[in-house]
Design an enzyme around this catalytic site. Structure first.
Site, PDB file in Angstrom:
ATOM      1  N   CYS A  98       0.843  -1.195   0.000  1.00 14.27           N
ATOM      2  CA  CYS A  98       0.000   0.000   0.000  1.00 14.27           C
ATOM      3  C   CYS A  98       0.881   1.250   0.000  1.00 14.27           C
ATOM      4  O   CYS A  98       1.785   1.375   0.820  1.00 14.27           O
ATOM      5  CB  CYS A  98      -0.900  -0.003   1.239  1.00 14.27           C
ATOM      6  SG  CYS A  98      -1.904   1.495   1.417  1.00 14.27           S
TER       7      CYS A  98
ATOM      8  N   CYS B 110      -8.575  -5.304  -9.864  1.00 17.80           N
ATOM      9  CA  CYS B 110      -8.125  -4.287 -10.814  1.00 17.80           C
ATOM     10  C   CYS B 110      -7.634  -3.105  -9.969  1.00 17.80           C
ATOM     11  O   CYS B 110      -8.436  -2.388  -9.371  1.00 17.80           O
ATOM     12  CB  CYS B 110      -9.308  -3.902 -11.699  1.00 17.80           C
ATOM     13  SG  CYS B 110      -8.903  -2.745 -12.993  1.00 17.80           S
TER      14      CYS B 110
END
Length: 150
Positions: free
Chosen positions: A62, A132
């Site tokens: 992240c 995605c």
């Protein structure tokens, strides 16, 4: 005396919570473009992200908090213009209903950063799942910098 004790408890409890939050939420500074996608749930243009055609061994993390999200072994070419993964690292990604009411948004389980969307039933892989993900929402740690197996 009772009022003083209550005020003291509130102060001490609030201060401890603030310290915990500052440790737990030690976010990286984001550029305006990163903020647009990660905080405001925007989308980068297709086929422009640095990880769309990236197939090195390692871990995708992240951008906002550094949590490990995806192993490179889960990445595949979804022909959609964004990095595609058919599996996340256990507990790393949360699925929530998207504001549009049709899709399922994926966010970082640690910091709620917007990653992209997940699609089920497309048949690209045996897991029948496609995460995605916006490249701008991630960073990459090469395998030779990681101690554990990928």
């Amino acid at each position: 005396m009772k009022k003083f004790a209550i005020i003291l408890l509130i102060f001490i409890g609030g201060n401890a919570m603030a310290q915990e939050d500052s440790i737990r939420f030690n976010f990286k500074e984001l550029t305006p473009e990163e903020e647009y996608v990660i905080i405001n749930k925007g989308t980068e243009r297709p086929f422009t992200g640095k990880f769309n055609d990236h197939y090195k061994e390692g871990i995708y993390t992240c951008k906002r908090c550094g949590a490990h999200l995806y192993k490179s072994s889960a990445k595949f070419d979804g022909h959609c213009g964004w990095p595609s993964f058919d599996d996340e690292i256990d507990g790393a990604v949360k699925r929530v209903p998207d504001a549009d009411g049709r899709r399922t948004e994926i966010i970082c389980a640690r910091c709620d950063a917007h990653l992209g969307h997940v699609f089920i039933g497309e048949g690209f892989t045996s897991k029948n799942t496609r995460h995605c993900v916006n490249s701008i929402s991630m960073e990459f740690i090469p395998a030779d910098s990681i101690d554990n197996d990928l």
